[in-house]
Design a protein around this motif. Sequence first.
Motif, PDB file in Angstrom:
ATOM      1  N   GLU A   3      42.485  34.879  42.976  1.00 53.98           N
ATOM      2  CA  GLU A   3      43.163  34.958  44.282  1.00 53.98           C
ATOM      3  C   GLU A   3      42.545  33.959  45.260  1.00 53.98           C
ATOM      4  O   GLU A   3      43.258  33.261  45.993  1.00 53.98           O
ATOM      5  CB  GLU A   3      43.055  36.382  44.819  1.00 53.98           C
ATOM      6  N   LYS A  75      47.818  37.318  46.207  1.00 54.50           N
ATOM      7  CA  LYS A  75      47.431  37.964  44.957  1.00 54.50           C
ATOM      8  C   LYS A  75      47.422  36.908  43.859  1.00 54.50           C
ATOM      9  O   LYS A  75      48.126  35.902  43.949  1.00 54.50           O
ATOM     10  CB  LYS A  75      48.421  39.075  44.571  1.00 54.50           C
ATOM     11  N   ASP A  76      46.627  37.167  42.822  1.00 60.28           N
ATOM     12  CA  ASP A  76      46.726  36.298  41.652  1.00 60.28           C
ATOM     13  C   ASP A  76      47.992  36.711  40.894  1.00 60.28           C
ATOM     14  O   ASP A  76      48.784  37.519  41.384  1.00 60.28           O
ATOM     15  CB  ASP A  76      45.458  36.361  40.797  1.00 60.28           C
ATOM     16  N   ASP A  77      48.188  36.168  39.716  1.00 63.90           N
ATOM     17  CA  ASP A  77      49.440  36.405  38.993  1.00 63.90           C
ATOM     18  C   ASP A  77      49.690  37.867  38.654  1.00 63.90           C
ATOM     19  O   ASP A  77      50.841  38.280  38.513  1.00 63.90           O
ATOM     20  CB  ASP A  77      49.464  35.565  37.714  1.00 63.90           C
ATOM     21  N   THR A  78      48.641  38.660  38.534  1.00 61.34           N
ATOM     22  CA  THR A  78      48.807  40.057  38.133  1.00 61.34           C
ATOM     23  C   THR A  78      48.368  41.052  39.201  1.00 61.34           C
ATOM     24  O   THR A  78      48.418  42.261  38.964  1.00 61.34           O
ATOM     25  CB  THR A  78      48.015  40.347  36.833  1.00 61.34           C
ATOM     26  N   HIS A 103      52.282  36.015  44.917  1.00 60.85           N
ATOM     27  CA  HIS A 103      51.514  35.919  43.670  1.00 60.85           C
ATOM     28  C   HIS A 103      51.377  34.443  43.335  1.00 60.85           C
ATOM     29  O   HIS A 103      52.290  33.834  42.787  1.00 60.85           O
ATOM     30  CB  HIS A 103      52.210  36.679  42.544  1.00 60.85           C
TER      31      HIS A 103
END
Length: 123
Positions: A3, A75-78, A103
């Motif tokens: 992130e 947020k990161d990808d997940t 994301h």
Amino acid sequence: MTEAQHQTCVFKWAAQPSIRSKWPCLKLLHHVPNGGKRDKIEAAHMKQQGVKRGIPDLDLPVARGKYHGLRIEMKDDTGRTSIEQDWWLGELREQGYFCEVCHGWESAVRVLEWYLGLGEFRL
């Protein structure tokens, strides 16, 4: 990417001369440093000074369209939002802010471009 790395990419994008000349108001884009790990004493001091859990990561205090400003939760990808983050996003929306969970940095850039393209603030 983490992130934090995604967020760094957003600021690198916003600092490019071509982007900054198109949207000079991006100089107001900033990070709200509420996250991170702190020891108990520092955490207590931060809480006494008004730090609150769940505040969105990025703040662009520039009115556009019908909105008073833009808030982005990175947020990161997940990544998923917390209960506190969802509460803040809802409360800020009720106060007339555009809020989005992004994301990845490309998502945040798309939101910034869309928001800045809304035109001057109008009620």
